[in-house]
Design an enzyme around this catalytic site. Structure first.
Site, PDB file in Angstrom:
ATOM      1  N   ARG A 176       5.288  37.002 -10.438  1.00  0.00           N
ATOM      2  CA  ARG A 176       4.647  35.693 -10.632  1.00  0.00           C
ATOM      3  C   ARG A 176       3.205  35.780 -10.150  1.00  0.00           C
ATOM      4  O   ARG A 176       2.962  36.231  -9.025  1.00  0.00           O
ATOM      5  CB  ARG A 176       5.395  34.605  -9.859  1.00  0.00           C
ATOM      6  CG  ARG A 176       4.930  33.197 -10.226  1.00  0.00           C
ATOM      7  CD  ARG A 176       5.461  32.171  -9.254  1.00  0.00           C
ATOM      8  NE  ARG A 176       6.896  31.992  -9.307  1.00  0.00           N
ATOM      9  CZ  ARG A 176       7.516  31.033  -9.996  1.00  0.00           C
ATOM     10  NH1 ARG A 176       6.815  30.196 -10.722  1.00  0.00           N
ATOM     11  NH2 ARG A 176       8.820  30.922  -9.952  1.00  0.00           N
ATOM     12  N   THR A 207      11.633  30.966 -14.481  1.00  0.00           N
ATOM     13  CA  THR A 207      12.346  32.174 -14.038  1.00  0.00           C
ATOM     14  C   THR A 207      13.629  32.357 -14.844  1.00  0.00           C
ATOM     15  O   THR A 207      13.926  33.445 -15.345  1.00  0.00           O
ATOM     16  CB  THR A 207      12.668  32.076 -12.530  1.00  0.00           C
ATOM     17  OG1 THR A 207      11.437  31.945 -11.823  1.00  0.00           O
ATOM     18  CG2 THR A 207      13.441  33.274 -12.024  1.00  0.00           C
ATOM     19  N   ASP A 232      20.486  32.035  -8.927  1.00  0.00           N
ATOM     20  CA  ASP A 232      19.232  31.833  -8.208  1.00  0.00           C
ATOM     21  C   ASP A 232      19.430  30.760  -7.139  1.00  0.00           C
ATOM     22  O   ASP A 232      20.420  30.022  -7.164  1.00  0.00           O
ATOM     23  CB  ASP A 232      18.128  31.415  -9.196  1.00  0.00           C
ATOM     24  CG  ASP A 232      16.753  31.902  -8.750  1.00  0.00           C
ATOM     25  OD1 ASP A 232      16.628  32.332  -7.591  1.00  0.00           O
ATOM     26  OD2 ASP A 232      15.806  31.831  -9.553  1.00  0.00           O
ATOM     27  N   ASP A 258      15.206  38.157  -9.839  1.00  0.00           N
ATOM     28  CA  ASP A 258      14.088  38.884  -9.227  1.00  0.00           C
ATOM     29  C   ASP A 258      14.614  39.687  -8.042  1.00  0.00           C
ATOM     30  O   ASP A 258      15.770  39.526  -7.638  1.00  0.00           O
ATOM     31  CB  ASP A 258      12.953  37.937  -8.797  1.00  0.00           C
ATOM     32  CG  ASP A 258      13.455  36.764  -7.971  1.00  0.00           C
ATOM     33  OD1 ASP A 258      14.421  36.952  -7.201  1.00  0.00           O
ATOM     34  OD2 ASP A 258      12.910  35.659  -8.107  1.00  0.00           O
ATOM     35  N   LYS A 284      10.819  40.648 -11.964  1.00  0.00           N
ATOM     36  CA  LYS A 284       9.956  39.499 -12.284  1.00  0.00           C
ATOM     37  C   LYS A 284       8.689  39.536 -11.436  1.00  0.00           C
ATOM     38  O   LYS A 284       8.738  39.912 -10.271  1.00  0.00           O
ATOM     39  CB  LYS A 284      10.719  38.205 -11.988  1.00  0.00           C
ATOM     40  CG  LYS A 284       9.901  36.950 -12.072  1.00  0.00           C
ATOM     41  CD  LYS A 284      10.673  35.724 -11.586  1.00  0.00           C
ATOM     42  CE  LYS A 284      10.249  35.300 -10.199  1.00  0.00           C
ATOM     43  NZ  LYS A 284      10.875  34.064  -9.726  1.00  0.00           N
ATOM     44  N   ASP A 321       0.823  -1.222   0.000  1.00  0.00           N
ATOM     45  CA  ASP A 321       0.000   0.000   0.000  1.00  0.00           C
ATOM     46  C   ASP A 321       0.853   1.266   0.000  1.00  0.00           C
ATOM     47  O   ASP A 321       0.333   2.372   0.094  1.00  0.00           O
ATOM     48  CB  ASP A 321      -0.948   0.006   1.210  1.00  0.00           C
ATOM     49  CG  ASP A 321      -0.208  -0.027   2.533  1.00  0.00           C
ATOM     50  OD1 ASP A 321       1.053  -0.068   2.505  1.00  0.00           O
ATOM     51  OD2 ASP A 321      -0.861  -0.003   3.584  1.00  0.00           O
ATOM     52  N   GLY A 322       2.171   1.105  -0.059  1.00  0.00           N
ATOM     53  CA  GLY A 322       3.051   2.279  -0.155  1.00  0.00           C
ATOM     54  C   GLY A 322       3.642   2.718   1.185  1.00  0.00           C
ATOM     55  O   GLY A 322       4.558   3.536   1.218  1.00  0.00           O
ATOM     56  N   GLU A 323       3.148   2.157   2.287  1.00  0.00           N
ATOM     57  CA  GLU A 323       3.725   2.546   3.594  1.00  0.00           C
ATOM     58  C   GLU A 323       5.142   2.000   3.691  1.00  0.00           C
ATOM     59  O   GLU A 323       5.481   0.997   3.068  1.00  0.00           O
ATOM     60  CB  GLU A 323       2.856   1.989   4.725  1.00  0.00           C
ATOM     61  CG  GLU A 323       1.528   2.700   4.841  1.00  0.00           C
ATOM     62  CD  GLU A 323       0.717   2.241   6.055  1.00  0.00           C
ATOM     63  OE1 GLU A 323       1.199   1.390   6.820  1.00  0.00           O
ATOM     64  OE2 GLU A 323      -0.408   2.756   6.215  1.00  0.00           O
ATOM     65  N   HIS A 362      15.637  29.798   0.916  1.00  0.00           N
ATOM     66  CA  HIS A 362      14.962  30.838   0.159  1.00  0.00           C
ATOM     67  C   HIS A 362      14.949  32.165   0.927  1.00  0.00           C
ATOM     68  O   HIS A 362      15.120  33.230   0.343  1.00  0.00           O
ATOM     69  CB  HIS A 362      13.544  30.346  -0.106  1.00  0.00           C
ATOM     70  CG  HIS A 362      12.787  31.209  -1.015  1.00  0.00           C
ATOM     71  ND1 HIS A 362      13.210  31.484  -2.288  1.00  0.00           N
ATOM     72  CD2 HIS A 362      11.648  31.898  -0.842  1.00  0.00           C
ATOM     73  CE1 HIS A 362      12.347  32.279  -2.861  1.00  0.00           C
ATOM     74  NE2 HIS A 362      11.399  32.560  -2.005  1.00  0.00           N
TER      75      HIS A 362
END
Ligand code: R5P
Length: 300
Positions: free
Chosen positions: A195, A227, A219, A169, A193, A34-36, A127
């Protein structure tokens, strides 16, 4: 010191371990139908300083869950101290409410990391420089800019005085100013810039500053690539003949790699804070390594 690699950062973890002259520790990750995931630390880690390396780019949620489980497994097995090396910190752009009604996803991630028992975070080129303030545990905020400065000196040996740095930016001006200082005050320009928050569309209006024959866009990350592509277009329209891009984190969402290859950019330099799958690598791309920097930080 034990180095444990999550599935998202195998290559980088190996390079860090090599720089520290140790072998990465074994980790057993079982994925159920199930992905666990079931995570088990194989090596003895009791009373050891441990370091988990896991970047949390695409798929951020899966990588974060795995990281939380690894930190928990280490703590339960008696690790003395767990440093989480998260070269790319996913959700960092969701660090405040942009429009009313939104969650502050980064805040949620930080709380969970602290609750599962991470003692220290090592990360790259966030960031916003305010992000470490979200954490109550120490955050070592490293930057790839010295690596970029070294590369720029090498590639611009003969054209140094005909080159400008370019911030794509306003938010990137701080980064470009630091790099400029590292490069004998290389001049810089700023691209304006915008967005659209709802559609993600980007528009560039003008360039502030004087361009030269060559421009280097710098960046923190490349996600859709829009960008960099828009920045390169406006630089080119303003007479720049050669455009090179540097970005720390190759997030490379959707078809960014194709856009960059087809763009007016001659070469794209990124780092290995995120492992780039083979299908997203392209001829204009060159990857610089942050492994030595991380190894130095871990051993100091
Ligand atoms: C934005 O403020 C960031 O510094 C990057 O410029 C941005 O996240 C890059 O995203 P994309 O490649 O999707 O344009």
């Amino acid at each position: 010191m034990k180095i444990i690699s999550g599935t998202a950062s195998r290559h980088l973890a190996q390079k860090i371990a090599k720089a520290l002259k140790i072998d990465p520790s074994q980790l057993d990750i079982h994925i159920f139908p199930d992905g666990e995931k079931r995570v088990r630390v194989v090596d003895k880690v009791a009373n050891k300083d441990c370091c988990v390396v896991e970047s949390t780019s695409t798929d951020a949620d899966k990588n974060y869950m795995e990281l939380f489980f690894i930190v928990d497994a280490l703590k339960r097995n008696g690790a003395k101290k767990v440093s989480a090396v998260i070269p790319y910190l996913g959700y960092q752009r969701q660090d405040h409410v942009f429009r009313s009604g939104e969650a502050v996803s980064l805040e949620v991630i930080v709380r969970i990391l602290e609750v599962v028992g991470a003692d220290k975070i090592i990360t790259f080129d966030l960031h916003s420089i305010k992000i470490p303030e979200f954490f109550k545990i120490p955050v070592i905020h490293l930057s790839a800019l010295p690596i970029f400065a070294r590369k720029i000196r090498e590639i611009c040996r003969l054209s140094f005085w005909d080159t400008v740095l370019a911030s794509p930016d306003k938010g990137g001006i701080r980064r470009v100013k630091i790099l400029s200082k590292m490069l004998n005050n290389m001049p810089y320009v700023t691209i304006e810039k915008n967005r659209d928050l709802a559609s993600g569309k980007i528009s560039v209006d003008k360039i502030e500053g004087e361009v030269k024959k060559k421009a280097i866009i710098v960046d923190d990350m490349i996600s859709t690539g829009l960008t960099i592509v828009a920045g390169a277009d406006i630089l080119n329209k303003n007479g720049v003949k050669e455009i090179i891009a540097f970005a720390t984190h190759p997030v490379f969402s959707s078809d960014a790699y194709m856009l960059l290859q087809k763009s007016k950019v001659k070469k794209v330099f990124v780092t290995d804070t995120i492992d780039i799958p083979k299908e997203k690598q392209f001829p204009k791309l060159e990857v610089l390594s942050v492994a030595e920097m991380i190894a130095t930080s871990l051993s100091s």
